[in-house]
Structures are given as structure tokens and as C-alpha cells.
Design an enzyme around this catalytic site. Structure first.
Site, short mmCIF file in Angstrom:
data_model
loop_
_atom_site.label_atom_id
_atom_site.label_comp_id
_atom_site.label_asym_id
_atom_site.label_seq_id
_atom_site.Cartn_x
_atom_site.Cartn_y
_atom_site.Cartn_z
CG HIS A 17 -1.91 -0.92 1.36
ND1 HIS A 17 -2.31 -1.71 2.49
CD2 HIS A 17 -2.78 -1.42 0.49
CE1 HIS A 17 -3.21 -2.49 2.35
NE2 HIS A 17 -3.54 -2.15 1.09
CE LYS A 41 -10.51 -7.82 1.49
NZ LYS A 41 -9.54 -6.60 1.19
NE ARG A 92 -2.63 -7.39 -4.44
CZ ARG A 92 -3.30 -7.87 -3.45
NH1 ARG A 92 -2.96 -7.84 -2.23
NH2 ARG A 92 -4.68 -7.70 -3.63
CB SER A 130 -4.29 -6.31 4.56
OG SER A 130 -3.88 -5.22 4.17
O1 PNS Z 1 -8.54 -2.85 0.11
P1 PNS Z 1 -9.71 -3.68 -0.53
O2 PNS Z 1 -10.71 -4.23 0.72
O3 PNS Z 1 -9.52 -4.25 -1.56
O4 PNS Z 1 -10.66 -2.16 -0.98
C1 PNS Z 1 -12.16 -2.33 -1.51
C2 PNS Z 1 -12.93 -0.89 -1.22
C3 PNS Z 1 -13.08 -0.52 0.16
C4 PNS Z 1 -12.09 -0.05 -1.95
C5 PNS Z 1 -14.30 -1.28 -1.79
O5 PNS Z 1 -14.86 -2.26 -1.18
C6 PNS Z 1 -15.12 0.09 -1.83
O6 PNS Z 1 -14.81 0.78 -2.69
N1 PNS Z 1 -15.81 -0.03 -0.75
C7 PNS Z 1 -16.82 1.14 -0.49
C8 PNS Z 1 -18.18 0.86 -1.00
C9 PNS Z 1 -18.38 0.78 -2.55
O7 PNS Z 1 -18.19 1.83 -3.16
N2 PNS Z 1 -18.81 -0.47 -3.37
C10 PNS Z 1 -18.76 -0.41 -4.74
C11 PNS Z 1 -17.44 -0.51 -5.61
S1 PNS Z 1 -17.93 -1.46 -6.78
#
Ligand code: PNS
Length: 169
Positions: A17, A41, A92, A130
């Protein structure tokens, strides 16, 4: 001013990150790193803890144009709220691609003004996540090459505390 949003769960922030955040900070005037909820998660660190760890890691790196924030809601709405037009994400391996592609298209549907920009990870961080850090730390393995050194004690004490709690019950 070019503002980029760098979203994630950051549970906890890894060196992978930090690599993306550092490179984004070179590309944009201001980068807002936002701790969000990934509904698939269950986090180890709560939102405030995750922000705290990120703030410490950003300060350790001496990055000046980074702001750490959190938001419970849609990323597309947050981007609008902050007057940003760019979302930066790290990519990645191929395994990330399908999911990230799906999210980028959904976010564009929700906010057509926002562009998602992918930075490819450096080879040494290719495997890092993570979840992997948590798995290694859970079994007492060494994660010192995987996370910023300033957050290492927090990870160790979190698992120590979890183990103590488990034994108490
Ligand atoms: O680090 P991660 O878990 O890959 O991040 C994913 C994250 C938190 C960026 C994604 O789940 C997100 O954008 N969550 C907020 C809710 C949202 O906007 N969901 C629709 C996106 S398609």
C-alpha cells in the site's frame, strides 16, 4: 489542484500500500487515502485504528501531500464529496484484475466524472496483501518485511491480545 483518492480497507496498511501511496503522491497535488468498508471482509482493526496506523506510516515516510480519512458509503459518492476526479488503485497480479475491473466499471457508472487509474505494483510487493500479513502474524510469524516498521508493535500486540482473550474464555 489535482486530487486523487486512494481507497482501501487497509487492515492493516502494508508496504505494498505504502508503495502505491508514495507513487500517487508524486503524480498528484494531493492524495486522500480513505479507509472504507469492504462488505465482504470482517476487519481486524477498527476504522479509527486503521486510520491511526496509516497516519503514522505516512508520517514515517515524510509524505506531505497526503491526507488520511475514512468514509462509510460508496466510493463514487466520496469522490464527488471531495471534488476529486481520480481514483488510484494498486494492481498486483491477474487475480486482482477481474475484481478491480468490475469495481472500476461500477464506479464509473455511479460517477462518470471519476477515472480509475491503476498503478502496477513493484515486483517485490506482487504477492503482498493485508490478509497474508494477518495470517502470518496470527501464527507468530515475522511480518517485519511486509509492513511499515512503525506499525509492527500494533500488529503483534493485537494478536497477543486476541490470544489472551481466547484463553480467558
Ligand atoms: O482494500 P480493499 O478491501 O480491496 O478495498 C476495497 C474497497 C474498500 C475500496 C471497496 O470495497 C469499496 O470501494 N468499498 C466502498 C463501497 C463501494 O463503493 N462499493 C462499490 C464499489 S464497486
Amino acid at each position: 489542484m489535482r486530487i486523487a483518492i486512494c481507497p482501501g480497507s487497509f487492515d492493516p496498511v502494508t508496504l505494498g500500500h505504502m508503495d502505491i501511496i508514495r507513487r500517487a503522491s508524486n503524480l498528484f497535488d494531493k492524495v486522500i487515502v480513505v479507509v472504507m468498508t469492504n462488505s465482504s471482509k470482517k476487519p481486524l482493526f477498527d476504522q479509527v485504528e486503521r486510520m491511526e496506523l496509516l497516519n503514522r506510516a505516512v508520517a514515517q515516510e515524510g509524505l506531505r501531500n497526503i491526507v488520511v480519512d475514512c468514509y462509510d458509503g460508496l466510493l463514487a459518492d466520496y469522490v464527488k464529496l471531495r471534488g476529486a476526479t481520480v481514483v488510484v488503485k494498486g494492481l498486483r497480479a491477474m487475480s486482482d484484475f477481474e475484481y478491480e475491473f468490475q469495481m472500476a466499471l461500477t464506479n464509473r457508472k455511479l460517477n462518470p466524472q471519476a477515472e480509475t487509474v491503476f498503478l502496477t505494483t513493484t515486483a517485490e510487493h506482487m504477492y503482498l496483501s493485508s490478509s497474508l500479513v494477518k495470517q502470518v502474524a496470527h501464527y507468530g510469524g515475522d511480518v517485519s518485511d511486509l509492513v511499515p516498521s512503525c506499525i509492527l508493535p500494533d500488529i503483534i500486540s493485537k494478536y497477543r491480545k486476541d490470544n489472551e482473550d481466547e484463553h480467558e474464555h
